[in-house]
Design a protein around this motif. Sequence first.
Motif, PDB file in Angstrom:
ATOM      1  N   VAL A  54       4.395   3.776   4.256  1.00 36.69           N
ATOM      2  CA  VAL A  54       3.755   3.440   3.109  1.00 36.69           C
ATOM      3  C   VAL A  54       4.284   4.662   2.549  1.00 36.69           C
ATOM      4  N   PRO A  80       6.621   1.896  -4.658  1.00 36.78           N
ATOM      5  CA  PRO A  80       6.255   1.372  -5.744  1.00 36.78           C
ATOM      6  C   PRO A  80       7.466   1.859  -6.710  1.00 36.78           C
ATOM      7  N   ASN A 120       3.350   9.695   4.983  1.00 34.87           N
ATOM      8  CA  ASN A 120       4.328  11.404   5.226  1.00 34.87           C
ATOM      9  C   ASN A 120       4.735  11.297   3.434  1.00 34.87           C
ATOM     10  N   PHE A 229       7.727  12.568  -9.317  1.00 35.50           N
ATOM     11  CA  PHE A 229       8.387  11.071  -9.442  1.00 35.50           C
ATOM     12  C   PHE A 229       8.448  11.354 -10.763  1.00 35.50           C
TER      13      PHE A 229
HETATM   14  C1  SAM Z   1       6.861  12.942  -2.002  1.00 32.61           C
HETATM   15  S1  SAM Z   1       7.385  11.017  -1.691  1.00 32.61           S
HETATM   16  C2  SAM Z   1       7.182  10.846   0.260  1.00 32.61           C
HETATM   17  C3  SAM Z   1       8.664   9.905   0.587  1.00 32.61           C
HETATM   18  C4  SAM Z   1       8.547   8.910   1.879  1.00 32.61           C
HETATM   19  N1  SAM Z   1       7.401   9.131   2.238  1.00 32.61           N
HETATM   20  C5  SAM Z   1       9.098  11.060   2.589  1.00 32.61           C
HETATM   21  O1  SAM Z   1       8.774  10.856   3.292  1.00 32.61           O
HETATM   22  O2  SAM Z   1      10.243  11.494   2.363  1.00 32.61           O
HETATM   23  C6  SAM Z   1       6.011  10.312  -2.285  1.00 32.61           C
HETATM   24  C7  SAM Z   1       5.878   9.088  -2.364  1.00 32.61           C
HETATM   25  O3  SAM Z   1       4.734   8.497  -2.524  1.00 32.61           O
HETATM   26  C8  SAM Z   1       5.514   7.757  -3.043  1.00 32.61           C
HETATM   27  N2  SAM Z   1       3.661   7.080  -4.095  1.00 32.61           N
HETATM   28  C9  SAM Z   1       3.133   7.195  -4.725  1.00 32.61           C
HETATM   29  N3  SAM Z   1       2.179   6.155  -5.175  1.00 32.61           N
HETATM   30  C10 SAM Z   1       2.562   5.398  -3.789  1.00 32.61           C
HETATM   31  C11 SAM Z   1       0.980   4.228  -4.781  1.00 32.61           C
HETATM   32  N4  SAM Z   1      -0.312   3.780  -4.604  1.00 32.61           N
HETATM   33  N5  SAM Z   1       1.676   3.326  -3.233  1.00 32.61           N
HETATM   34  C12 SAM Z   1       2.499   3.500  -2.195  1.00 32.61           C
HETATM   35  N6  SAM Z   1       3.525   4.803  -2.509  1.00 32.61           N
HETATM   36  C13 SAM Z   1       3.144   5.386  -2.877  1.00 32.61           C
HETATM   37  C14 SAM Z   1       6.165   8.010  -4.351  1.00 32.61           C
HETATM   38  O4  SAM Z   1       6.615   6.851  -4.913  1.00 32.61           O
HETATM   39  C15 SAM Z   1       6.805   8.506  -3.629  1.00 32.61           C
HETATM   40  O5  SAM Z   1       7.944   7.637  -3.240  1.00 32.61           O
END
Ligand code: SAM
Length: 275
Positions: A54, A80, A120, A229
């Motif tokens: 997720v 998203p 993560n 983002f």
């Molecule tokens: C710091 S990144 C981490 C990405 C990935 N898990 C990694 O380890 O590289 C945070 C991610 O959380 C996602 N995110 C934020 N709000 C979210 C939501 N409501 N549902 C799912 N993902 C979400 C963002 O779009 C972003 O891609």
Amino acid sequence: MIQTRPVVGAPSFALDNTSLALDYERISALRHLEPGRQLVGDLAIRRGERILDVGCGTGTLAEEIAATVGPDGFVLGIDPLPLRIGLATSRARDNLSFELGDANDLDRLADRSFDAVMLNAVLHWLPDKTGPLLGFWRVLRYGGRLGISTALKGDVPELVRTARAVLAEPPFDEHPRPREGITFRVDAEELRALLQTTGFQPRFVEVREHPFRHAGPEDALRFMEASSFGNALGHLPPELRDQARARVREKFAALVGPDGIVSTGRRVVAIAERR
Ligand SMILES: C[S@@+](CC[C@H](N)C(=O)[O-])C[C@H]1O[C@@H](n2cnc3c(N)ncnc32)[C@H](O)[C@@H]1O
């Protein structure tokens, strides 16, 4: 779908752009990859398992998990942000898919269809945790595992303190954020309680440190913007953002040591079992 009310200061998904998504791939994904690998290790993911990642971002970690579960397993990454899912999709293969999706709305996923769900560096972006946790519970099989690694409440690394100090100066202070921080963090006790009240049995909940080296001020700034983002400076009017970037870069330059800028973040890591 679980209805959520708009939350003041909730992150915007409309500030992402191609350059931030590519920066994420180049810098931020590396920053989050090591803690993510540890989380995958803690989840003890096995061949043949079905895993939901997720908030998968550009899919670097999901790709590694797909190699672990092998051809009889399956990994679904949801996020998203369309541009990040766009980059992730180039990694898709028979046992690895990516879809636009939100932790608040997992309705299209079947009950008990995953062996493990992982987040993560994602939980701190969710203003409401209970709705998403109930969704993870529903899509996990009995005894399935949930793995979370998330920024720790109260941990404000020097880079963040420095950027906040810049934003508190004129002319940026005329446009304050609705809240001081842009994330919604929990501490270990809060996470444990949330897990227990949503039907999980925590195996462990602990705080870990993750040092990371930014090559220089520009990399550190790009990390901040890509990883959020676009939300780090997103509250400023667009015409002030470049000026803010220049000021933050200048202040970050004072933090450069022999190894670049070393920033140590603290995370809460939890592994829990679905009851
Ligand atoms: C710091 S990144 C981490 C990405 C990935 N898990 C990694 O380890 O590289 C945070 C991610 O959380 C996602 N995110 C934020 N709000 C979210 C939501 N409501 N549902 C799912 N993902 C979400 C963002 O779009 C972003 O891609």
